[in-house]
Design a protein around this motif. Sequence first.
Motif, PDB file in Angstrom:
ATOM      1  N   LEU A   7      69.675  33.255  85.176  1.00 47.85           N
ATOM      2  CA  LEU A   7      70.177  31.888  85.162  1.00 47.85           C
ATOM      3  C   LEU A   7      69.041  31.008  85.661  1.00 47.85           C
ATOM      4  O   LEU A   7      68.543  31.199  86.770  1.00 47.85           O
ATOM      5  CB  LEU A   7      71.403  31.735  86.060  1.00 47.85           C
ATOM      6  CG  LEU A   7      71.983  30.325  86.161  1.00 47.85           C
ATOM      7  CD1 LEU A   7      72.517  29.842  84.808  1.00 47.85           C
ATOM      8  CD2 LEU A   7      73.081  30.268  87.214  1.00 47.85           C
ATOM      9  N   ALA A   8      68.599  30.070  84.831  1.00 49.15           N
ATOM     10  CA  ALA A   8      67.521  29.161  85.201  1.00 49.15           C
ATOM     11  C   ALA A   8      68.043  27.737  85.224  1.00 49.15           C
ATOM     12  O   ALA A   8      68.935  27.389  84.451  1.00 49.15           O
ATOM     13  CB  ALA A   8      66.366  29.281  84.210  1.00 49.15           C
ATOM     14  N   PHE A   9      67.476  26.931  86.117  1.00 44.61           N
ATOM     15  CA  PHE A   9      67.864  25.527  86.174  1.00 44.61           C
ATOM     16  C   PHE A   9      66.722  24.673  86.682  1.00 44.61           C
ATOM     17  O   PHE A   9      65.784  25.171  87.312  1.00 44.61           O
ATOM     18  CB  PHE A   9      69.140  25.312  86.997  1.00 44.61           C
ATOM     19  CG  PHE A   9      69.143  25.971  88.347  1.00 44.61           C
ATOM     20  CD1 PHE A   9      68.665  25.302  89.466  1.00 44.61           C
ATOM     21  CD2 PHE A   9      69.641  27.256  88.509  1.00 44.61           C
ATOM     22  CE1 PHE A   9      68.685  25.902  90.717  1.00 44.61           C
ATOM     23  CE2 PHE A   9      69.664  27.863  89.750  1.00 44.61           C
ATOM     24  CZ  PHE A   9      69.185  27.179  90.859  1.00 44.61           C
ATOM     25  N   ASP A  10      66.811  23.380  86.380  1.00 42.09           N
ATOM     26  CA  ASP A  10      65.757  22.436  86.740  1.00 42.09           C
ATOM     27  C   ASP A  10      66.373  21.051  86.867  1.00 42.09           C
ATOM     28  O   ASP A  10      67.157  20.636  86.011  1.00 42.09           O
ATOM     29  CB  ASP A  10      64.672  22.453  85.664  1.00 42.09           C
ATOM     30  CG  ASP A  10      63.503  21.534  85.965  1.00 42.09           C
ATOM     31  OD1 ASP A  10      63.218  21.275  87.149  1.00 42.09           O
ATOM     32  OD2 ASP A  10      62.864  21.067  85.010  1.00 42.09           O
ATOM     33  N   ALA A  18      69.954  23.682  82.377  1.00 42.03           N
ATOM     34  CA  ALA A  18      70.260  25.081  82.695  1.00 42.03           C
ATOM     35  C   ALA A  18      70.040  25.931  81.452  1.00 42.03           C
ATOM     36  O   ALA A  18      70.222  25.470  80.323  1.00 42.03           O
ATOM     37  CB  ALA A  18      71.707  25.228  83.166  1.00 42.03           C
ATOM     38  N   ALA A  19      69.632  27.166  81.691  1.00 39.82           N
ATOM     39  CA  ALA A  19      69.492  28.148  80.611  1.00 39.82           C
ATOM     40  C   ALA A  19      70.034  29.468  81.134  1.00 39.82           C
ATOM     41  O   ALA A  19      69.827  29.821  82.299  1.00 39.82           O
ATOM     42  CB  ALA A  19      68.042  28.302  80.177  1.00 39.82           C
ATOM     43  N   THR A  28      71.313  27.156  76.308  1.00 41.97           N
ATOM     44  CA  THR A  28      70.819  26.084  77.167  1.00 41.97           C
ATOM     45  C   THR A  28      71.828  24.953  77.240  1.00 41.97           C
ATOM     46  O   THR A  28      72.671  24.790  76.350  1.00 41.97           O
ATOM     47  CB  THR A  28      69.479  25.508  76.644  1.00 41.97           C
ATOM     48  OG1 THR A  28      69.690  24.954  75.345  1.00 41.97           O
ATOM     49  CG2 THR A  28      68.390  26.562  76.601  1.00 41.97           C
ATOM     50  N   ARG A  29      71.710  24.190  78.304  1.00 41.04           N
ATOM     51  CA  ARG A  29      72.546  22.995  78.460  1.00 41.04           C
ATOM     52  C   ARG A  29      71.723  21.945  79.193  1.00 41.04           C
ATOM     53  O   ARG A  29      71.096  22.244  80.214  1.00 41.04           O
ATOM     54  CB  ARG A  29      73.806  23.322  79.254  1.00 41.04           C
ATOM     55  CG  ARG A  29      74.662  22.094  79.507  1.00 41.04           C
ATOM     56  CD  ARG A  29      75.992  22.444  80.084  1.00 41.04           C
ATOM     57  NE  ARG A  29      76.604  21.294  80.717  1.00 41.04           N
ATOM     58  CZ  ARG A  29      77.744  21.341  81.365  1.00 41.04           C
ATOM     59  NH1 ARG A  29      78.410  22.486  81.450  1.00 41.04           N
ATOM     60  NH2 ARG A  29      78.239  20.266  81.927  1.00 41.04           N
ATOM     61  N   ILE A  30      71.715  20.751  78.669  1.00 41.88           N
ATOM     62  CA  ILE A  30      71.011  19.626  79.280  1.00 41.88           C
ATOM     63  C   ILE A  30      72.021  18.509  79.477  1.00 41.88           C
ATOM     64  O   ILE A  30      72.658  18.057  78.521  1.00 41.88           O
ATOM     65  CB  ILE A  30      69.864  19.096  78.384  1.00 41.88           C
ATOM     66  CG1 ILE A  30      68.930  20.210  77.946  1.00 41.88           C
ATOM     67  CG2 ILE A  30      69.111  17.964  79.092  1.00 41.88           C
ATOM     68  CD1 ILE A  30      68.160  20.888  79.021  1.00 41.88           C
ATOM     69  N   ASP A  31      72.187  18.076  80.716  1.00 44.38           N
ATOM     70  CA  ASP A  31      73.023  16.918  81.016  1.00 44.38           C
ATOM     71  C   ASP A  31      72.095  15.815  81.514  1.00 44.38           C
ATOM     72  O   ASP A  31      71.539  15.917  82.621  1.00 44.38           O
ATOM     73  CB  ASP A  31      74.073  17.256  82.075  1.00 44.38           C
ATOM     74  CG  ASP A  31      75.130  18.236  81.558  1.00 44.38           C
ATOM     75  OD1 ASP A  31      75.131  18.545  80.357  1.00 44.38           O
ATOM     76  OD2 ASP A  31      75.945  18.690  82.374  1.00 44.38           O
ATOM     77  N   ILE A 152      63.545  24.343  79.573  1.00 45.38           N
ATOM     78  CA  ILE A 152      64.407  25.167  80.426  1.00 45.38           C
ATOM     79  C   ILE A 152      64.482  26.598  79.899  1.00 45.38           C
ATOM     80  O   ILE A 152      64.546  27.555  80.671  1.00 45.38           O
ATOM     81  CB  ILE A 152      65.807  24.527  80.623  1.00 45.38           C
ATOM     82  CG1 ILE A 152      66.569  25.251  81.741  1.00 45.38           C
ATOM     83  CG2 ILE A 152      66.612  24.500  79.342  1.00 45.38           C
ATOM     84  CD1 ILE A 152      65.922  25.194  83.101  1.00 45.38           C
ATOM     85  N   ALA A 153      64.434  26.765  78.578  1.00 51.77           N
ATOM     86  CA  ALA A 153      64.419  28.120  78.020  1.00 51.77           C
ATOM     87  C   ALA A 153      63.147  28.857  78.446  1.00 51.77           C
ATOM     88  O   ALA A 153      63.186  30.057  78.752  1.00 51.77           O
ATOM     89  CB  ALA A 153      64.527  28.069  76.500  1.00 51.77           C
ATOM     90  N   ARG A 154      62.042  28.142  78.508  1.00 47.66           N
ATOM     91  CA  ARG A 154      60.788  28.770  78.949  1.00 47.66           C
ATOM     92  C   ARG A 154      60.839  29.149  80.430  1.00 47.66           C
ATOM     93  O   ARG A 154      60.274  30.155  80.833  1.00 47.66           O
ATOM     94  CB  ARG A 154      59.595  27.865  78.670  1.00 47.66           C
ATOM     95  CG  ARG A 154      59.225  27.841  77.200  1.00 47.66           C
ATOM     96  CD  ARG A 154      57.955  27.070  76.964  1.00 47.66           C
ATOM     97  NE  ARG A 154      57.577  27.142  75.554  1.00 47.66           N
ATOM     98  CZ  ARG A 154      56.392  26.771  75.102  1.00 47.66           C
ATOM     99  NH1 ARG A 154      55.467  26.312  75.941  1.00 47.66           N
ATOM    100  NH2 ARG A 154      56.119  26.855  73.819  1.00 47.66           N
TER     101      ARG A 154
END
Length: 193
Positions: A7-10, A18-19, A28-31, A152-154
């Motif tokens: 689980l990755a986030f930034d 988040a990915a 992935t999700r971008i808010d 985020i995927a990277r």
Amino acid sequence: MSDPTILAFDTSGPYCAAALLHRGQMSTRIDDMARGQAEHLMPMLEEVLAAAGIGWHNLDAIGVGTGPGNFTGIRISVSAARGLALGLGIPAVGVTGFDVLRLSDEKGSLAIPAPRDQAYLMIRDEAPRLVSAADVPAGTLTLDILSNEERIARIAEIAANRWAEPSLPRPAPLYIRPADAAPARDTGPVLLS
């Protein structure tokens, strides 16, 4: 483990990203948001896990964007990653924006946009520094080439490659310029013995 669950986030920019890398598949999700990342991040991560039908206990590691970028956003992500790693007993992998760009160009100059028409510049193996955007050399690879989803995927991909390294350091913010905030003027409470 050949297919770790990461689980990755930034939150180093005006977003919560988040990915989830699970069973070799990336989601992935971008808010987009200018404020409120601290309150938004954990519920968003729980929704990402729930959408994949897994829980916190299924994670092998956390990946986290460590900057450069927004000071408060970086602190939010790094502290969340450290807390989750400690609570879950799994490693947390810090990934800089320069690490993300290195996947596209291992040897060239790299730049990440900064406020006030500036850029964070890293020339090969030199330490990153803040420069005027006009001073970024021609041919420099910039983070603008990637969408937020790709970034985020990277981060998740890099974390998947590093999470089992021995002596993995705890994630730490990458601050290149001083904070805009002024230090507190009071000295705080005095402790009497």
